[in-house]
Design a protein around this motif. Structure first.
Motif, short mmCIF file in Angstrom:
data_model
loop_
_atom_site.label_atom_id
_atom_site.label_comp_id
_atom_site.label_asym_id
_atom_site.label_seq_id
_atom_site.Cartn_x
_atom_site.Cartn_y
_atom_site.Cartn_z
N LEU A 53 0.66 -1.17 0.02
CA LEU A 53 0.05 0.04 0.11
C LEU A 53 1.03 1.11 -0.10
CD1 LEU A 53 -2.57 -1.02 2.53
CD2 LEU A 53 -2.87 -1.34 -0.08
N GLU A 54 1.86 1.06 0.70
CA GLU A 54 2.94 2.31 0.81
C GLU A 54 3.44 2.57 -0.66
OE1 GLU A 54 4.16 1.08 5.32
OE2 GLU A 54 5.67 0.83 3.75
N TYR A 55 3.77 1.59 -1.27
CA TYR A 55 4.50 1.86 -2.39
C TYR A 55 3.56 2.62 -3.58
CZ TYR A 55 4.84 -0.06 -7.55
OH TYR A 55 5.11 -0.09 -8.94
N GLN A 56 2.17 2.06 -3.58
CA GLN A 56 1.20 2.79 -4.26
C GLN A 56 1.09 4.20 -3.84
OE1 GLN A 56 -1.88 -0.16 -3.39
NE2 GLN A 56 -2.09 -0.47 -5.58
N ASP A 57 1.51 4.57 -2.83
CA ASP A 57 1.32 6.10 -2.58
C ASP A 57 2.95 6.81 -2.88
OD1 ASP A 57 -0.79 6.72 -1.34
OD2 ASP A 57 -0.38 6.20 0.75
N SER A 58 3.61 5.95 -3.60
CA SER A 58 5.09 6.56 -3.99
C SER A 58 4.96 7.05 -5.34
CB SER A 58 6.05 5.78 -3.55
OG SER A 58 6.15 4.64 -4.78
N LEU A 59 6.16 7.84 -5.56
CA LEU A 59 6.41 8.32 -6.63
C LEU A 59 7.03 7.41 -7.75
CD1 LEU A 59 8.07 11.93 -5.96
CD2 LEU A 59 5.96 11.68 -7.53
N HIS A 60 7.30 6.25 -7.30
CA HIS A 60 7.64 5.19 -8.18
C HIS A 60 6.45 4.28 -8.76
CE1 HIS A 60 11.71 5.79 -6.41
NE2 HIS A 60 12.16 5.44 -7.63
N PHE A 61 5.39 4.41 -8.11
CA PHE A 61 4.13 4.11 -8.65
C PHE A 61 3.36 4.87 -9.56
CE2 PHE A 61 -0.39 3.05 -8.18
CZ PHE A 61 -0.43 1.62 -8.49
N LYS A 62 3.38 6.01 -9.10
CA LYS A 62 2.42 7.20 -10.04
C LYS A 62 3.34 8.56 -10.03
CE LYS A 62 -2.31 7.80 -11.17
NZ LYS A 62 -3.28 7.09 -11.14
N ASN A 63 3.53 9.15 -11.19
CA ASN A 63 4.30 10.21 -11.23
C ASN A 63 3.88 11.24 -12.46
OD1 ASN A 63 6.10 9.27 -13.57
ND2 ASN A 63 6.73 8.06 -11.76
N PRO A 64 4.14 12.53 -12.60
CA PRO A 64 3.77 12.96 -13.65
C PRO A 64 4.26 12.51 -15.02
CG PRO A 64 4.53 14.56 -12.14
CD PRO A 64 4.98 13.13 -11.37
N SER A 65 5.42 11.84 -15.05
CA SER A 65 5.72 11.42 -16.46
C SER A 65 5.32 9.96 -16.74
CB SER A 65 7.22 11.37 -16.40
OG SER A 65 7.90 10.95 -15.09
N GLY A 66 4.91 9.50 -15.83
CA GLY A 66 3.89 8.08 -16.12
C GLY A 66 5.07 6.85 -16.27
N ALA A 69 8.17 2.14 -11.64
CA ALA A 69 9.24 1.14 -11.24
C ALA A 69 8.28 0.10 -10.57
CB ALA A 69 10.24 1.62 -10.39
N THR A 70 8.49 -1.13 -11.06
CA THR A 70 7.74 -2.14 -10.36
C THR A 70 8.41 -3.02 -9.12
OG1 THR A 70 8.76 -3.93 -12.08
CG2 THR A 70 6.64 -2.85 -12.56
N CYS A 71 7.82 -3.79 -8.65
CA CYS A 71 8.47 -4.53 -7.38
C CYS A 71 10.03 -5.12 -8.05
CB CYS A 71 7.98 -5.57 -6.96
SG CYS A 71 5.99 -5.28 -6.60
N ALA A 72 9.71 -5.86 -9.36
CA ALA A 72 11.13 -6.43 -9.67
C ALA A 72 12.03 -5.58 -10.46
CB ALA A 72 10.60 -7.28 -10.77
N ASP A 73 11.81 -4.29 -10.80
CA ASP A 73 12.97 -3.35 -11.19
C ASP A 73 13.51 -3.15 -9.94
OD1 ASP A 73 11.74 -2.80 -14.06
OD2 ASP A 73 10.24 -1.58 -13.09
N CYS A 74 13.10 -3.17 -8.73
CA CYS A 74 14.02 -2.78 -7.77
C CYS A 74 14.73 -4.00 -6.91
CB CYS A 74 13.31 -1.94 -6.63
SG CYS A 74 13.19 -0.24 -7.14
N HIS A 75 13.92 -5.05 -7.07
CA HIS A 75 14.45 -6.29 -6.26
C HIS A 75 14.83 -7.27 -7.23
CE1 HIS A 75 12.91 -4.83 -2.65
NE2 HIS A 75 11.81 -4.59 -2.87
N VAL A 76 14.62 -7.43 -8.42
CA VAL A 76 15.48 -8.55 -9.20
C VAL A 76 16.49 -8.00 -10.11
CG1 VAL A 76 14.82 -10.43 -10.62
CG2 VAL A 76 13.15 -9.84 -9.03
N PRO A 77 17.59 -8.44 -10.32
CA PRO A 77 18.38 -7.79 -11.17
C PRO A 77 18.19 -8.09 -12.52
CG PRO A 77 19.75 -9.16 -9.47
CD PRO A 77 18.33 -9.29 -9.38
N LYS A 78 18.69 -7.19 -13.68
CA LYS A 78 18.47 -7.64 -15.02
C LYS A 78 19.36 -8.49 -15.71
CE LYS A 78 15.27 -4.27 -15.91
NZ LYS A 78 14.08 -4.42 -14.68
#
Ligand code: HEC
Ligand code: HEC
Ligand code: HEC
Ligand code: HEC
Length: 184
Positions: A53-66, A69-78
Motif C-alpha cells: 500500500l505504501e508503494y502505491q502512494d510513492s512516486l515510483h508507482f505514479k508520477n507526472p511522467s508516467g 518502477a515495479t517490484c522486480a525493477d528494484c528487487h530483481v537484477p536484470k
C-alpha cells in the motif's frame, strides 16, 4: 548401405529434435522467468502488506511522467546470472509463505527490520545496481535539483557513496529497528 543411410537419417532427426526441444525449453524457461517478475505475481503473496500500500502512494508507482518502477525493477537484477541467483534464493520465500512467517500484519511488522536489512545489504553490495538501471549520477540535471540533492549528488560518486546509503525508505516506510530487550 541402406542401413547406414537409415542410421544417419535417424541421427539427423535426433539432432533436429534436440535443437527444437532446446529452443522450446529456453522459451519456457524465459517465459517463466519473466512471469515471475510480474507485479501480480509478487503481490499474490505480498498482498495486504502495508508495504505494498505504501508503494502505491510513492512516486515510483505514479508520477507526472508516467514511468513506473515495479517490484522486480528494484528487487530483481536484470543481468542473467544475478537474476538466476535471486530467483534461487527467493525459493526460501515459498518456504516461508507455507510456514506463514509474515502472514499477519503483526508478524509482518515483526519481521520487517530483518527483511529490510537484507535488502539494504544486497543493494550496498551491488552498488545500488537496480536503482542505476533507471537513475545515473551522470544523467542527472543537477541544476534542476534542490540545493541539498545537488550538493550531495555532486560529491557522492567521488566519495564512493551509493543511492541506498541515503535513500532508504524510498517507496516503503522505514521499518522501526526492534528494541533491544534489556535497556542497559
Ligand atoms: C510464494 C509467495 C511469495 C511470492 C510469489 C513472492 N514473495 Fe517475497 N516474500 C515472501 C515471504 C513469505 C517472505 C519472507 C521471507 C523471510 O522471512 O525470509 C518474502 C520476503 C521478501 C522480501 C524481503 C527480503 C528478503 O530477502 O527476505 C522482498 C524484498 C520480497 N519478498 C520481494 C518479492 C518480490 C519483488 C516478488 C516478485 C518478484 C516476491 N517477493 C514474490 C513470499 C513471497
Ligand atoms: C524502473 C525505473 C526506476 C528504478 C529501478 C528506480 N527508480 Fe527512482 N524514480 C524513477 C522515476 C520514474 C521517478 C519519478 C521521477 C519524477 O517524475 O520525478 C523516480 C524518483 C525517485 C526519487 C525522487 C522521488 C522520491 O520518491 O523521493 C528518488 C529519491 C529515487 N527515485 C531513488 C531511487 C532508488 C534509491 C532506487 C533503487 C532502490 C530507485 N529510485 C529505483 C524510476 C526508477
Ligand atoms: C550522500 C547522500 C546521497 C546519495 C549517495 C544519493 N543521494 Fe539522492 N538525494 C540526496 C538528498 C539529500 C536529496 C534531497 C532530499 C530528498 O529528496 O531526499 C536527494 C534527492 C534525490 C532525488 C530527487 C531529486 C529532485 O530534486 O527531484 C533523486 C531522484 C535521487 N536523489 C536519486 C538518487 C540516486 C538514484 C542515487 C544513486 C545513484 C542517489 N540519489 C544518491 C542524497 C543522496
Ligand atoms: C524504487 C524501488 C522499489 C520498488 C519499486 C519496490 N521496492 Fe521493495 N524495497 C525497496 C527497498 C530500498 C527496500 C529496503 C527497505 C527500505 O529502504 O524501504 C525494500 C524492502 C522491501 C521488503 C522488506 C520489508 C520492508 O517493508 O522493508 C519487501 C517485502 C518488499 N520491499 C517488497 C516489495 C514489493 C512486493 C514491491 C512491489 C509491490 C516492492 N517491494 C517495490 C525498494 C523497492
Amino acid at each position: 548401405m541402406a542401413d547406414a543411410k537409415g542410421k544417419s537419417r535417424r541421427l539427423i532427426l535426433l539432432i533436429v529434435f534436440i535443437f527444437v526441444a532446446g529452443i522450446g525449453f529456453a522459451g519456457l524457461f524465459n517465459a517463466s522467468l519473466s512471469a515471475t517478475n510480474e507485479m501480480e505475481f509478487c503481490v499474490s503473496c505480498h498482498t495486504m502488506e502495508t508495504n505494498y500500500l505504501e508503494y502505491q502512494d510513492s512516486l515510483h508507482f505514479k508520477n507526472p511522467s508516467g514511468v513506473q518502477a515495479t517490484c522486480a525493477d528494484c528487487h530483481v537484477p536484470k543481468a542473467f546470472l544475478p537474476k538466476i541467483a535471486t530467483k534461487v534464493i527467493a525459493a526460501k520465500d515459498v518456504y516461508h509463505e507455507i510456514m506463514g512467517t509474515i502472514d499477519t500484519p503483526e508478524k509482518f511488522e515483526e519481521h520487517r527490520w530483518a527483511m529490510a536489512s537484507r535488502v539494504w545489504k544486497k543493494m550496498e553490495r551491488s552498488d545500488s545496481r537496480e536503482c542505476r538501471t533507471c537513475h545515473e549520477f551522470k544523467n542527472m540535471d543537477l541544476s534542476e535539483q534542490g540545493r541539498s540533492a545537488r550538493s550531495r549528488h555532486a560529491r557522492a560518486e567521488d566519495k564512493g557513496q551509493t543511492c541506498i546509503e541515503c535513500h532508504q525508505g524510498v517507496v516503503h516506510e522505514m521499518p522501526r529497528e526492534p528494541r533491544v530487550k534489556d535497556d542497559g
